[in-house]
Write a protein that holds these residues in place. Structure first.
Motif, PDB file in Angstrom:
ATOM      1  N   GLN A  12      -1.829  -1.113  -9.025  1.00 48.80           N
ATOM      2  CA  GLN A  12      -2.662  -1.731  -8.010  1.00 48.80           C
ATOM      3  C   GLN A  12      -2.046  -3.059  -7.581  1.00 48.80           C
ATOM      4  O   GLN A  12      -1.159  -3.601  -8.238  1.00 48.80           O
ATOM      5  CB  GLN A  12      -4.069  -1.978  -8.570  1.00 48.80           C
ATOM      6  CG  GLN A  12      -4.050  -2.821  -9.827  1.00 48.80           C
ATOM      7  CD  GLN A  12      -5.433  -3.015 -10.416  1.00 48.80           C
ATOM      8  OE1 GLN A  12      -6.413  -3.095  -9.681  1.00 48.80           O
ATOM      9  NE2 GLN A  12      -5.516  -3.086 -11.737  1.00 48.80           N
ATOM     10  N   VAL A  65       2.280   1.665  -3.531  1.00 45.05           N
ATOM     11  CA  VAL A  65       1.264   2.131  -4.486  1.00 45.05           C
ATOM     12  C   VAL A  65       0.932   3.598  -4.232  1.00 45.05           C
ATOM     13  O   VAL A  65       0.825   4.401  -5.181  1.00 45.05           O
ATOM     14  CB  VAL A  65       0.006   1.245  -4.389  1.00 45.05           C
ATOM     15  CG1 VAL A  65      -1.139   1.845  -5.206  1.00 45.05           C
ATOM     16  CG2 VAL A  65       0.311  -0.164  -4.881  1.00 45.05           C
ATOM     17  N   ASP A  98       0.834  -1.212   0.000  1.00 46.48           N
ATOM     18  CA  ASP A  98       0.000   0.000   0.000  1.00 46.48           C
ATOM     19  C   ASP A  98       0.865   1.256   0.000  1.00 46.48           C
ATOM     20  O   ASP A  98       0.557   2.238  -0.706  1.00 46.48           O
ATOM     21  CB  ASP A  98      -0.930   0.007   1.214  1.00 46.48           C
ATOM     22  CG  ASP A  98      -1.994  -1.082   1.126  1.00 46.48           C
ATOM     23  OD1 ASP A  98      -2.251  -1.563   0.005  1.00 46.48           O
ATOM     24  OD2 ASP A  98      -2.537  -1.460   2.185  1.00 46.48           O
TER      25      ASP A  98
END
Length: 517
Positions: free
Chosen positions: A230, A143, A140
């Protein structure tokens, strides 16, 4: 007609004899087999005692603004390098609420580019759950950082284009103001100036529209890149199979151990320079290999073969001793116990012809202190040998190992059979033995090779030319060869058949020519 093959000079000898090297390495199989077994055990121990830490893996699809079909992987390698930055590590730790330092956390994860746009992240932790949480937080954070960089790049490009558009709009306003101030009735010069202002206004209007369109396009591509970056494979723990890990580590340890053991054996063989082929041993000692005895038997059938070989050797040596009047000795190199056994067997065979005494010249009086069995010959030490009856046949047993008193060897026997263990003595020491025996005028009947290599197909006979023994088995004094390492070899007594006589040195030496005259 007698032919003689001239010996090759030192320059013609190969730097490394591959055949001898292979045989010597094979004889050291205990070393490299033990090394391989040790490596296998170490591999098993590592797999059992040091299991891998709990690991989680995830995959991230990364979209790049400068993606090209022929990209060699530069962009994904840049992403891997960015993954190992304190900014991303710190963001992941903040989301986890962990007090660890980013530098410490960076040692617990890694990334690898599977394709130009697919990044695999591997993270370790104290447990599977912790590893999965770390992998998710790290993915996360990566990204979010990638999206933020894409937006910042798009905003920076759009802002630059809009700044250019605003500057051109200001210039257009000035041009419009100048057009309003000009009057077409002022003359030809004013008309020409007004015409250039209209052309400049048209150019500025076109460029302003172009910059506005480019700024809009800069922001249009950003959502596609953001949506394309993603997590495509959710973090999951990596299952480790202990049997598979143990088998893999054991195989790696076995291979590494064997390679290391073979390398050590090869280097030790080259450095030690211990001849193992019967060809080399005969050449260095200057005497032919007349018999062999295998090494330690590993089964009942091999024990029978060893017993039969000892019986043949005893019969052959008994014929040799009976063929001459001079005393015979057995001199060992690396096989004192076997030599003592051969001497006792030979003495028992000669006992049928009369009394036999074995003169023990081995270090430590091994034969004299041995427990006697019924039928064993008398064993006397070297000091008591002079007091033995003249009619008693003497069979000396001694050693030519380092530390030998060379002047005592002649008292054991003026003829000798060397009992040498293959691969025990170095080439330099074999030359020393040959030279010392030649100086003591001890004639070497032949060499009995102990524990030869079973795959050795070399010839241990010195074919320097035939020479028969004189009638009555008289001796010839040993002479040093011109090379300083070989000496004359005494032939078997005249009573032996011609096929059983031992090969000797060539008769073309100055000593033999003088004796012939």
């Amino acid at each position: 007609m007698t032919t003689s093959t001239p010996s090759q000079g030192p320059g013609a000898a190969p730097l490394v004899d591959l055949q001898a090297l292979v045989v010597a390495v094979r004889r050291r199989r205990r070393l490299w087999c033990s090394a391989g077994l040790l490596g296998l055990l170490v591999g098993l121990a590592v797999a059992v005692l040091l299991p891998p830490a709990p690991t989680a893996v995830t995959k991230v699809l990364v979209a790049h603004q400068a993606d090209q079909p022929n990209d060699p992987g530069t962009l994904i390698r840049t992403d891997v390098a960015l993954l190992h930055t304190t900014r991303i590590a710190d963001a992941a730790l903040r989301s986890l609420g962990s007090p660890d330092a980013p530098e410490d956390f960076m040692r617990d994860y890694g990334g690898v580019g599977l394709t130009n746009n697919l990044l695999q992240i591997t993270v370790t932790g104290g447990s599977d759950a912790e590893a999965v949480a770390r992998a998710r937080a790290l993915a996360d954070a990566f990204v979010a950082d990638h999206v933020r960089r894409i937006r910042e790049a798009a905003d920076a490009e759009a802002k630059s284009l809009l700044d250019q558009r605003d500057r051109l709009q200001d210039e257009l306003a000035q041009v419009n103001k100048a057009i309003g101030e000009e009057s077409p009735d002022s003359g030809p010069k004013a008309a020409a100036n007004l015409e250039s202002l209209f052309a400049r206004r048209a150019e500025l209007t076109s460029r302003i529209a172009d910059f506005g369109q480019r700024a809009a396009e800069a922001r249009v591509g950003m959502p596609r890149l953001v949506a394309g970056t993603q997590i495509v494979d959710a973090p999951r723990p990596v299952r480790h199979s202990l049997p598979r890990a143990a088998a893999t580590d054991a195989a790696i340890g076995l291979v590494l151990g064997l390679v290391l053991g073979l390398a050590v054996a090869a280097v030790a063989t080259v450095v030690a320079d211990r001849p193992v082929l019967r060809r080399d041993i005969a050449a260095h000692l200057g005497a032919s290999v007349v018999a062999e005895l295998p090494g330690r038997p590993a089964g009942p059938w091999r024990r029978r073969r060893l017993r039969a070989a000892r019986e043949r050797l005893t019969t052959s040596l008994a014929r040799t001793v009976r063929g001459g009047a001079a005393p015979v000795s057995l001199l060992e190199l690396g096989c004192a116990r076997v030599t003592g056994t051969i001497a006792l067997d030979l003495a028992r065979a000669l006992a049928a012809d009369g009394p036999v005494a074995v003169v023990d010249g081995l270090p430590g009086s091994r034969l004299a202190d041995r427990r006697r069995r019924p039928g064993d010959p008398a064993v006397v030490s070297g000091e008591r040998a002079a007091a033995a009856p003249a009619a008693e046949r003497r069979l000396g047993v001694g050693s030519v190992a380092p530390g030998t008193t060379w002047t005592d060897l002649r008292y054991l026997g003026t003829r000798t059979v060397l009992v040498v263990r293959a691969g025990h003595g170095s080439a330099a020491w074999l030359h020393t033995v040959a030279r010392q025996l030649a100086e003591q005028r001890v004639a070497v009947i032949g060499v009995v090779l102990i524990d030869p290599d079973p795959r050795d197909r070399t010839d241990g006979t010195l074919w320097d030319g035939p020479r028969t023994a004189p009638p009555g088995g008289a001796e010839r004094p040993a002479r040093a060869n011109g090379g300083g390492a070989s000496h004359a070899v005494e032939a078997v007594g005249a009573g032996l058949p011609r096929a059983e006589r031992l090969p000797t040195r060539a008769a073309g030496t100055p000593d033999s020519d003088q004796e012939a005259r």
